[in-house]
Write a protein that holds these residues in place. Structure first.
Motif, PDB file in Angstrom:
ATOM      1  N   THR A  65      38.986  49.677  46.551  1.00 57.02           N
ATOM      2  CA  THR A  65      39.168  48.757  47.673  1.00 57.02           C
ATOM      3  C   THR A  65      40.651  48.533  47.941  1.00 57.02           C
ATOM      4  O   THR A  65      41.107  48.635  49.094  1.00 57.02           O
ATOM      5  CB  THR A  65      38.484  47.409  47.371  1.00 57.02           C
ATOM      6  OG1 THR A  65      37.106  47.632  47.089  1.00 57.02           O
ATOM      7  CG2 THR A  65      38.604  46.469  48.561  1.00 57.02           C
ATOM      8  N   TRP A  66      41.416  48.244  46.887  1.00 59.61           N
ATOM      9  CA  TRP A  66      42.855  48.060  47.078  1.00 59.61           C
ATOM     10  C   TRP A  66      43.526  49.360  47.500  1.00 59.61           C
ATOM     11  O   TRP A  66      44.496  49.346  48.276  1.00 59.61           O
ATOM     12  CB  TRP A  66      43.483  47.524  45.793  1.00 59.61           C
ATOM     13  CG  TRP A  66      43.239  46.066  45.582  1.00 59.61           C
ATOM     14  CD1 TRP A  66      42.440  45.476  44.644  1.00 59.61           C
ATOM     15  CD2 TRP A  66      43.791  44.995  46.358  1.00 59.61           C
ATOM     16  NE1 TRP A  66      42.442  44.114  44.780  1.00 59.61           N
ATOM     17  CE2 TRP A  66      43.272  43.786  45.830  1.00 59.61           C
ATOM     18  CE3 TRP A  66      44.657  44.938  47.443  1.00 59.61           C
ATOM     19  CZ2 TRP A  66      43.605  42.537  46.343  1.00 59.61           C
ATOM     20  CZ3 TRP A  66      44.989  43.696  47.971  1.00 59.61           C
ATOM     21  CH2 TRP A  66      44.472  42.511  47.416  1.00 59.61           C
ATOM     22  N   PHE A  67      43.011  50.474  47.000  1.00 56.71           N
ATOM     23  CA  PHE A  67      43.570  51.766  47.422  1.00 56.71           C
ATOM     24  C   PHE A  67      43.380  51.971  48.923  1.00 56.71           C
ATOM     25  O   PHE A  67      44.292  52.455  49.610  1.00 56.71           O
ATOM     26  CB  PHE A  67      42.893  52.899  46.646  1.00 56.71           C
ATOM     27  CG  PHE A  67      43.326  54.274  47.082  1.00 56.71           C
ATOM     28  CD1 PHE A  67      44.541  54.801  46.674  1.00 56.71           C
ATOM     29  CD2 PHE A  67      42.526  55.038  47.920  1.00 56.71           C
ATOM     30  CE1 PHE A  67      44.949  56.059  47.092  1.00 56.71           C
ATOM     31  CE2 PHE A  67      42.915  56.296  48.342  1.00 56.71           C
ATOM     32  CZ  PHE A  67      44.139  56.814  47.921  1.00 56.71           C
ATOM     33  N   SER A  68      42.205  51.600  49.441  1.00 56.04           N
ATOM     34  CA  SER A  68      41.935  51.777  50.876  1.00 56.04           C
ATOM     35  C   SER A  68      42.890  50.945  51.726  1.00 56.04           C
ATOM     36  O   SER A  68      43.294  51.372  52.807  1.00 56.04           O
ATOM     37  CB  SER A  68      40.480  51.407  51.191  1.00 56.04           C
ATOM     38  OG  SER A  68      40.268  50.014  51.056  1.00 56.04           O
ATOM     39  N   VAL A  69      43.255  49.767  51.239  1.00 55.84           N
ATOM     40  CA  VAL A  69      44.206  48.918  51.965  1.00 55.84           C
ATOM     41  C   VAL A  69      45.614  49.495  51.875  1.00 55.84           C
ATOM     42  O   VAL A  69      46.329  49.610  52.874  1.00 55.84           O
ATOM     43  CB  VAL A  69      44.176  47.486  51.398  1.00 55.84           C
ATOM     44  CG1 VAL A  69      45.273  46.630  52.037  1.00 55.84           C
ATOM     45  CG2 VAL A  69      42.812  46.841  51.629  1.00 55.84           C
ATOM     46  N   GLY A  70      45.998  49.895  50.667  1.00 53.19           N
ATOM     47  CA  GLY A  70      47.361  50.372  50.454  1.00 53.19           C
ATOM     48  C   GLY A  70      47.665  51.683  51.145  1.00 53.19           C
ATOM     49  O   GLY A  70      48.705  51.816  51.815  1.00 53.19           O
ATOM     50  N   TYR A  71      46.760  52.666  50.999  1.00 52.61           N
ATOM     51  CA  TYR A  71      47.068  53.969  51.604  1.00 52.61           C
ATOM     52  C   TYR A  71      47.097  53.873  53.120  1.00 52.61           C
ATOM     53  O   TYR A  71      47.912  54.540  53.788  1.00 52.61           O
ATOM     54  CB  TYR A  71      46.070  55.034  51.135  1.00 52.61           C
ATOM     55  CG  TYR A  71      44.910  55.291  52.061  1.00 52.61           C
ATOM     56  CD1 TYR A  71      45.057  56.060  53.206  1.00 52.61           C
ATOM     57  CD2 TYR A  71      43.643  54.752  51.803  1.00 52.61           C
ATOM     58  CE1 TYR A  71      43.993  56.288  54.063  1.00 52.61           C
ATOM     59  CE2 TYR A  71      42.586  54.977  52.650  1.00 52.61           C
ATOM     60  CZ  TYR A  71      42.763  55.740  53.784  1.00 52.61           C
ATOM     61  OH  TYR A  71      41.719  55.958  54.644  1.00 52.61           O
ATOM     62  N   ALA A  72      46.222  53.034  53.714  1.00 49.96           N
ATOM     63  CA  ALA A  72      46.196  52.896  55.169  1.00 49.96           C
ATOM     64  C   ALA A  72      47.504  52.312  55.682  1.00 49.96           C
ATOM     65  O   ALA A  72      48.019  52.746  56.732  1.00 49.96           O
ATOM     66  CB  ALA A  72      45.018  52.011  55.588  1.00 49.96           C
ATOM     67  N   LEU A  73      48.058  51.356  54.971  1.00 50.15           N
ATOM     68  CA  LEU A  73      49.324  50.750  55.379  1.00 50.15           C
ATOM     69  C   LEU A  73      50.454  51.771  55.336  1.00 50.15           C
ATOM     70  O   LEU A  73      51.269  51.860  56.264  1.00 50.15           O
ATOM     71  CB  LEU A  73      49.638  49.564  54.460  1.00 50.15           C
ATOM     72  CG  LEU A  73      50.761  48.623  54.882  1.00 50.15           C
ATOM     73  CD1 LEU A  73      50.486  48.034  56.252  1.00 50.15           C
ATOM     74  CD2 LEU A  73      50.936  47.520  53.852  1.00 50.15           C
ATOM     75  N   VAL A  74      50.477  52.569  54.279  1.00 45.85           N
ATOM     76  CA  VAL A  74      51.519  53.598  54.153  1.00 45.85           C
ATOM     77  C   VAL A  74      51.369  54.660  55.240  1.00 45.85           C
ATOM     78  O   VAL A  74      52.349  55.051  55.896  1.00 45.85           O
ATOM     79  CB  VAL A  74      51.455  54.243  52.752  1.00 45.85           C
ATOM     80  CG1 VAL A  74      52.389  55.450  52.671  1.00 45.85           C
ATOM     81  CG2 VAL A  74      51.808  53.221  51.682  1.00 45.85           C
ATOM     82  N   VAL A  75      50.134  55.136  55.434  1.00 50.92           N
ATOM     83  CA  VAL A  75      49.891  56.175  56.448  1.00 50.92           C
ATOM     84  C   VAL A  75      50.243  55.666  57.842  1.00 50.92           C
ATOM     85  O   VAL A  75      50.868  56.384  58.642  1.00 50.92           O
ATOM     86  CB  VAL A  75      48.417  56.624  56.392  1.00 50.92           C
ATOM     87  CG1 VAL A  75      48.046  57.451  57.617  1.00 50.92           C
ATOM     88  CG2 VAL A  75      48.161  57.427  55.126  1.00 50.92           C
ATOM     89  N   ALA A  76      49.870  54.427  58.153  1.00 51.37           N
ATOM     90  CA  ALA A  76      50.182  53.859  59.465  1.00 51.37           C
ATOM     91  C   ALA A  76      51.688  53.822  59.697  1.00 51.37           C
ATOM     92  O   ALA A  76      52.177  54.175  60.783  1.00 51.37           O
ATOM     93  CB  ALA A  76      49.594  52.452  59.578  1.00 51.37           C
ATOM     94  N   TYR A  77      52.420  53.402  58.685  1.00 54.12           N
ATOM     95  CA  TYR A  77      53.878  53.301  58.836  1.00 54.12           C
ATOM     96  C   TYR A  77      54.506  54.683  59.008  1.00 54.12           C
ATOM     97  O   TYR A  77      55.348  54.892  59.893  1.00 54.12           O
ATOM     98  CB  TYR A  77      54.479  52.599  57.618  1.00 54.12           C
ATOM     99  CG  TYR A  77      55.893  52.105  57.837  1.00 54.12           C
ATOM    100  CD1 TYR A  77      56.136  50.823  58.283  1.00 54.12           C
ATOM    101  CD2 TYR A  77      56.987  52.940  57.599  1.00 54.12           C
ATOM    102  CE1 TYR A  77      57.424  50.360  58.495  1.00 54.12           C
ATOM    103  CE2 TYR A  77      58.285  52.503  57.808  1.00 54.12           C
ATOM    104  CZ  TYR A  77      58.501  51.210  58.257  1.00 54.12           C
ATOM    105  OH  TYR A  77      59.785  50.773  58.479  1.00 54.12           O
ATOM    106  N   VAL A  78      54.093  55.631  58.187  1.00 52.46           N
ATOM    107  CA  VAL A  78      54.680  56.976  58.243  1.00 52.46           C
ATOM    108  C   VAL A  78      54.392  57.639  59.586  1.00 52.46           C
ATOM    109  O   VAL A  78      55.291  58.228  60.216  1.00 52.46           O
ATOM    110  CB  VAL A  78      54.142  57.837  57.082  1.00 52.46           C
ATOM    111  CG1 VAL A  78      54.534  59.297  57.272  1.00 52.46           C
ATOM    112  CG2 VAL A  78      54.660  57.315  55.755  1.00 52.46           C
TER     113      VAL A  78
END
Length: 670
Positions: free
Chosen positions: A642-655
């Motif tokens: 669950t935390w991975f889904s939040v974290g990776y999405a934030l990174v991908v969105a920014y990149v």
């Protein structure tokens, strides 16, 4: 109250029949796995409950949703089983019918889509078929209601015939019959339908095995199974017991069909087959899907949706707002009350409600895709592409559902058999652009891209899909490894959806958006307004001195490299974690215009077209909303994922937003 369990293969019209028999509405679609949990309704005669179970091919579950049906039969005791079969695919459907007949409860067979069978030159003698099955057989057309009254009548205990009261027994050869009898003697009297349990155990039903281990010594069970299978292989040459049992059932079914089914005339290639030559073509399939999506957004934004939204906006911010303001003045309301109602509630909630026409038009088109049969074709044409990234075409169905809302999209991943593919689908579905994000797109494309609204929105939807495919390839080869599965899906015949069904389906999908505006967004808007109304210096401060600015200013510098480093955007993104619609309501409060400029006029002072596009890209991909995070936690059963889904999405969105903004700026776009 009697209890009737509705069971059948996927795509037999089971949920449509449920809606007709209960005069209610449940989620209806034309693909395997539309029902992912059992649903309960009251029969139209008010004398019983109807349980809609997931579509399955066998009682031996391969996925979580299929396990719902077997678990229900193990844990409950339904008064009757109603088996829905596709009359045009009778041979395949009857394999489940045999297993249901062996359960021992009265069985009524709803011979659905009898019109399709007749159009294909198939004549079914339902009386002879009923005699062979030892069950009542009723020809029905669930979409029109034909035959449904007879089904309801047969559920009444006083109308049950001898056929319904006599359990069926099918022979499987002397060896298996001895094994079944031996296992039956080991089971306690209250175990349930003993013969059915024994057969399901020998067939390899994992849920039945788990139950029997609680009733019989597990070590004896294993020895018993191995010995029986070894003897069967030696005597028959069968690969395993499950294969042998299926072959025996196939012979039984073949005998039934020889007596009850005949072909009246040869049919040429059907219209469905001719259309499929085009829409499922390996070269044309995906381009046709993209054209269809482009036309969807032209209808949603350019042709119908935006003009209606403009009219609703004029109504809410004109007569409605002025009328409420005059009423508050008349009753002598305090300035605080006027501000919270006019700026907080109308400015926040009203800013979201103006996009209701566009949301409902999108849901109408999605409902059309589902009910017409095109949904399964989309999954088919995407299969080759999905296979290349470690998934299969079935995984694309939850993603398409995610276009409406990510929550049911993630839940639909239960239909995927392989744990690896199911987890990947759950993690990637939030990248699909849901209807909540559509309100943000509507605001920005209507302001900055009036002549290309459909194209801009299509680019965002495609970007979400492409990002999901790239990440699927990355994750499947690194952190989520496992076996791949074969892609098998039924292609139902094309149908012209009924207008009443479309309207009902659209309302069921869209009412959640309206309900959220009246509850969740309402409360959020008041809180956001309060943060903008108060500050360190007290009450009734300017927005530049408010707590809202203080909060937004903390994270605003992080977004400067991607084009929108103002505190207003930062505050809106923070509240968007609660629900993406709240981004618009937050902006409606922050950018509250003192004149007639309106929200669209105000945001032009803070965003350029390029900055607006970068903002939409970030909204598309950044953290899932609170409800989506909750369902990810429930479906994965893991806080880590669950935390991975939040974290990776934030990174991908920014990149990705950084890449889009930097590239376009370097090319001279502003």
């Amino acid at each position: 109250m009697i209890t009737v369990a509705l069971a059948g293969n996927p795509n037999t019209g089971k949920t449509s029949l449920f809606n007709t028999l209960t005069s209610s509405y449940e989620y209806v679609g034309n693909w395997a796995g539309v029902t992912v949990e059992k649903k309960v309704g009251t029969l139209t005669n008010k004398q019983g409950q109807l349980i809609d179970l997931p579509g399955i091919y066998s009682l031996s579950p391969l996925s979580r949703d299929e396990g719902v049906t077997t678990s229900y039969l193990l844990d409950e005791s339904p008064s009757m089983l109603m088996n829905v079969v596709d009359a045009s695919q009778l041979e395949r459907n009857l394999h489940l019918t045999v297993q249901l007949l062996e359960y021992g409860a009265p069985v009524v067979v709803a011979l659905n889509m009898i019109d399709v069978a007749e159009s294909r030159g198939l004549h079914i003698d339902e009386r002879e078929l009923a005699n062979q099955l030892g069950a009542e057989v009723v020809p029905v057309i669930a979409r029109t209601g034909r035959g449904c009254d007879e089904l309801v009548r047969l559920t009444k205990p006083e109308h049950r015939t001898n056929r319904l009261l006599q359990p069926r027994r099918f022979e499987y050869g002397s060896l298996l019959e001895r094994a079944i009898s031996e296992l039956e003697t080991k089971l306690p009297a209250d175990a349930g339908p003993k013969r059915w349990l024994a057969l399901q155990f020998l067939e390899g039903n994992i849920l039945v095995l788990q139950k029997l281990r609680q009733l019989v010594d597990p070590a004896w069970l294993q020895l018993f199974y191995d010995a029986t299978e070894l003897q069967l292989k030696q005597q028959t040459g069968a690969k395993d017991m499950s294969q042998y049992i299926r072959s025996q059932r196939a012979e039984i079914i073949d005998g039934w069909l020889q007596r009850s089914l005949r072909e009246t005339h040869k049919t040429g290639r059907t219209l469905t087959e001719r259309i499929d030559d085009i829409v499922t073509n390996k070269f044309l399939g995906i381009p046709i899907f993209l054209v269809f999506m482009f036309l969807t957004f032209k209808l949603t934004f350019d042709w119908i949706g935006t003009p209606l939204s403009d009219e609703l906006d004029a109504l809410l911010n004109g007569p409605v707002k002025d009328g409420i303001g005059s009423l508050l003045d008349t009753v002598g309301a305090a300035a605080f009350i006027k501000s919270v109602i006019l700026e907080g509630i109308i400015g926040g909630v009203g800013g979201v409600l103006v996009f209701v026409p566009q949301i409902f038009i999108l849901f109408l088109i999605i409902s059309f895709i589902e009910d017409s049969g095109y949904m399964a074709r989309i999954a088919t044409v995407m299969d080759r592409l999905m296979e290349g990234v470690g998934l299969n075409g079935k995984a694309f169905i939850p993603m398409i559902i995610g276009f409406g809302c990510n929550v049911p999209g993630i839940m639909a991943a239960r239909t995927i058999e392989q744990p690896k593919e199911r987890l990947l689908t759950i993690l990637l579905t939030p990248l699909m652009s849901c209807s909540a994000r559509l309100s943000v797109y509507s605001l920005f494309v209507g302001t900055f891209f009036k002549s290309n609204q459909a194209l801009i929105v299509l680019s965002l939807y495609v970007l979400g899909v492409v990002a999901a495919l790239v990440l699927a390839k990355l994750f499947s080869s690194t952190i989520v490894k496992g076996e791949s599965s074969l892609f098998v899906i039924e292609l139902p015949p094309y149908r012209i959806p009924q207008w009443r069904t479309l309207m009902r389906s659209t309302w069921e999908k869209g009412k959640g958006f309206v309900r959220k505006a009246g509850t969740f967004i309402f409360g959020g808007s008041v809180v956001i307004w309060l943060l903008g109304y108060t500050g360190p210096s007290g009450w009734n401060v300017s927005m530049d001195e408010s707590f809202l600015k203080a909060i937004g200013s903390v994270i605003a510098p992080l977004f400067a490299p991607i084009g929108f480093g103002n505190w207003q955007a930062g505050a809106a993104l923070l509240t968007g974690f609660l629900a993406k619609e709240v981004v618009v309501s937050t902006m409606g409060i922050i950018y509250a215009a003192p004149d007639d400029a309106g929200l669209s006029g105000m945001i032009t002072q803070f965003f350029s077209p390029l900055q607006a596009y970068s903002f939409m890209v970030f909204i598309l991909l950044y953290v899932p909303c609170l409800a989506t995070v909750g369902v990810i936690r429930k479906e994965t059963g893991s806080s880590l994922w669950t935390w991975f889904s939040v974290g990776y999405a934030l990174v991908v969105a920014y990149v990705i937003a950084l890449a889009v903004y930097g590239t376009c700026k370097a090319l001279g776009f502003q």
